[in-house]
Design a protein around this motif. Structure first.
Motif, PDB file in Angstrom:
ATOM      1  N   ALA A   1      26.014  38.485  17.082  1.00  0.00           N
ATOM      2  CA  ALA A   1      25.886  39.178  15.805  1.00  0.00           C
ATOM      3  C   ALA A   1      26.166  38.224  14.649  1.00  0.00           C
ATOM      4  O   ALA A   1      25.497  38.272  13.606  1.00  0.00           O
ATOM      5  N   GLY A   2      27.133  37.353  14.836  1.00  0.00           N
ATOM      6  CA  GLY A   2      27.486  36.392  13.798  1.00  0.00           C
ATOM      7  C   GLY A   2      26.359  35.432  13.475  1.00  0.00           C
ATOM      8  O   GLY A   2      26.191  35.021  12.321  1.00  0.00           O
ATOM      9  N   GLU A   3      25.574  35.080  14.480  1.00  0.00           N
ATOM     10  CA  GLU A   3      24.437  34.189  14.248  1.00  0.00           C
ATOM     11  C   GLU A   3      23.463  34.794  13.243  1.00  0.00           C
ATOM     12  O   GLU A   3      22.858  34.084  12.448  1.00  0.00           O
ATOM     13  N   HIS A   4      23.312  36.104  13.273  1.00  0.00           N
ATOM     14  CA  HIS A   4      22.423  36.792  12.335  1.00  0.00           C
ATOM     15  C   HIS A   4      23.125  37.052  10.999  1.00  0.00           C
ATOM     16  O   HIS A   4      22.526  36.889   9.944  1.00  0.00           O
ATOM     17  N   PHE A   5      24.377  37.440  11.070  1.00  0.00           N
ATOM     18  CA  PHE A   5      25.090  37.891   9.874  1.00  0.00           C
ATOM     19  C   PHE A   5      25.481  36.761   8.934  1.00  0.00           C
ATOM     20  O   PHE A   5      25.237  36.844   7.726  1.00  0.00           O
ATOM     21  N   TRP A   6      26.117  35.715   9.437  1.00  0.00           N
ATOM     22  CA  TRP A   6      26.724  34.712   8.562  1.00  0.00           C
ATOM     23  C   TRP A   6      25.720  33.928   7.740  1.00  0.00           C
ATOM     24  O   TRP A   6      25.983  33.607   6.572  1.00  0.00           O
ATOM     25  N   ASN A   7      24.564  33.625   8.291  1.00  0.00           N
ATOM     26  CA  ASN A   7      23.546  32.927   7.495  1.00  0.00           C
ATOM     27  C   ASN A   7      23.148  33.757   6.284  1.00  0.00           C
ATOM     28  O   ASN A   7      23.006  33.232   5.176  1.00  0.00           O
ATOM     29  N   LYS A   8      22.980  35.041   6.501  1.00  0.00           N
ATOM     30  CA  LYS A   8      22.612  35.940   5.403  1.00  0.00           C
ATOM     31  C   LYS A   8      23.774  36.068   4.412  1.00  0.00           C
ATOM     32  O   LYS A   8      23.560  36.059   3.199  1.00  0.00           O
ATOM     33  N   TYR A   9      24.981  36.201   4.926  1.00  0.00           N
ATOM     34  CA  TYR A   9      26.163  36.346   4.066  1.00  0.00           C
ATOM     35  C   TYR A   9      26.308  35.137   3.151  1.00  0.00           C
ATOM     36  O   TYR A   9      26.472  35.278   1.935  1.00  0.00           O
TER      37      TYR A   9
ATOM     38  N   GLY B   1      27.388  33.001  -6.554  1.00  0.00           N
ATOM     39  CA  GLY B   1      28.341  32.066  -7.158  1.00  0.00           C
ATOM     40  C   GLY B   1      29.731  32.192  -6.561  1.00  0.00           C
ATOM     41  O   GLY B   1      30.037  33.117  -5.805  1.00  0.00           O
ATOM     42  N   THR B   2      30.600  31.254  -6.926  1.00  0.00           N
ATOM     43  CA  THR B   2      31.932  31.167  -6.323  1.00  0.00           C
ATOM     44  C   THR B   2      32.863  32.302  -6.723  1.00  0.00           C
ATOM     45  O   THR B   2      33.842  32.555  -6.030  1.00  0.00           O
TER      46      THR B   2
ATOM     47  N   THR C   1      33.893  39.582  -1.846  1.00  0.00           N
ATOM     48  CA  THR C   1      33.283  39.987  -0.571  1.00  0.00           C
ATOM     49  C   THR C   1      32.564  41.324  -0.704  1.00  0.00           C
ATOM     50  O   THR C   1      31.442  41.485  -0.201  1.00  0.00           O
ATOM     51  N   GLU C   2      33.180  42.267  -1.383  1.00  0.00           N
ATOM     52  CA  GLU C   2      32.576  43.587  -1.561  1.00  0.00           C
ATOM     53  C   GLU C   2      31.230  43.479  -2.278  1.00  0.00           C
ATOM     54  O   GLU C   2      30.255  44.127  -1.889  1.00  0.00           O
ATOM     55  N   ASP C   3      31.176  42.639  -3.312  1.00  0.00           N
ATOM     56  CA  ASP C   3      29.930  42.455  -4.048  1.00  0.00           C
ATOM     57  C   ASP C   3      28.861  41.803  -3.173  1.00  0.00           C
ATOM     58  O   ASP C   3      27.690  42.184  -3.218  1.00  0.00           O
ATOM     59  N   ILE C   4      29.266  40.831  -2.388  1.00  0.00           N
ATOM     60  CA  ILE C   4      28.329  40.148  -1.495  1.00  0.00           C
ATOM     61  C   ILE C   4      27.733  41.136  -0.503  1.00  0.00           C
ATOM     62  O   ILE C   4      26.519  41.158  -0.279  1.00  0.00           O
ATOM     63  N   LEU C   5      28.573  41.978   0.084  1.00  0.00           N
ATOM     64  CA  LEU C   5      28.095  42.954   1.059  1.00  0.00           C
ATOM     65  C   LEU C   5      27.163  43.986   0.423  1.00  0.00           C
ATOM     66  O   LEU C   5      26.169  44.398   1.033  1.00  0.00           O
TER      67      LEU C   5
END
Length: 78
Positions: free
Chosen positions: A12-20, A28-29, A33-37
């Motif tokens: 699942a991480g292989e799919h999720f983290w690239n997108k995240y 931006g920095t 996390t909530e906004d990113i999701l």
């Protein structure tokens, strides 16, 4: 109920983290996390819509055949 294994999380991480990280970089920095999701969810909806439209266009390129053929206007009797 089946328990998830470490391997399940890794897949699942292989799919999720690239997108995240893609979305996090775009925001931006200072992005939380909530906004990113939230953006990931919205972007996923847009991506699915685009993919569905592309698949529909691809089906139209193949063209109808068999019983699904559309009659041309000149073939239709008035």
């Amino acid at each position: 109920m089946k328990l998830l294994t470490l391997e399940d999380y890794q897949k699942a991480g292989e799919h999720f983290w690239n997108k995240y990280w893609y979305v996090a970089t775009e925001l931006g920095t200072s992005a939380k996390t909530e906004d990113i999701l939230k953006v990931m969810e919205a972007l996923g909806g847009v991506a699915m819509k685009i993919k569905e439209e592309e698949e529909e266009e691809e089906k139209e390129k193949i063209g109808p055949f068999g019983f699904n053929k559309k009659k041309e206007e000149s073939d239709v009797e008035s």
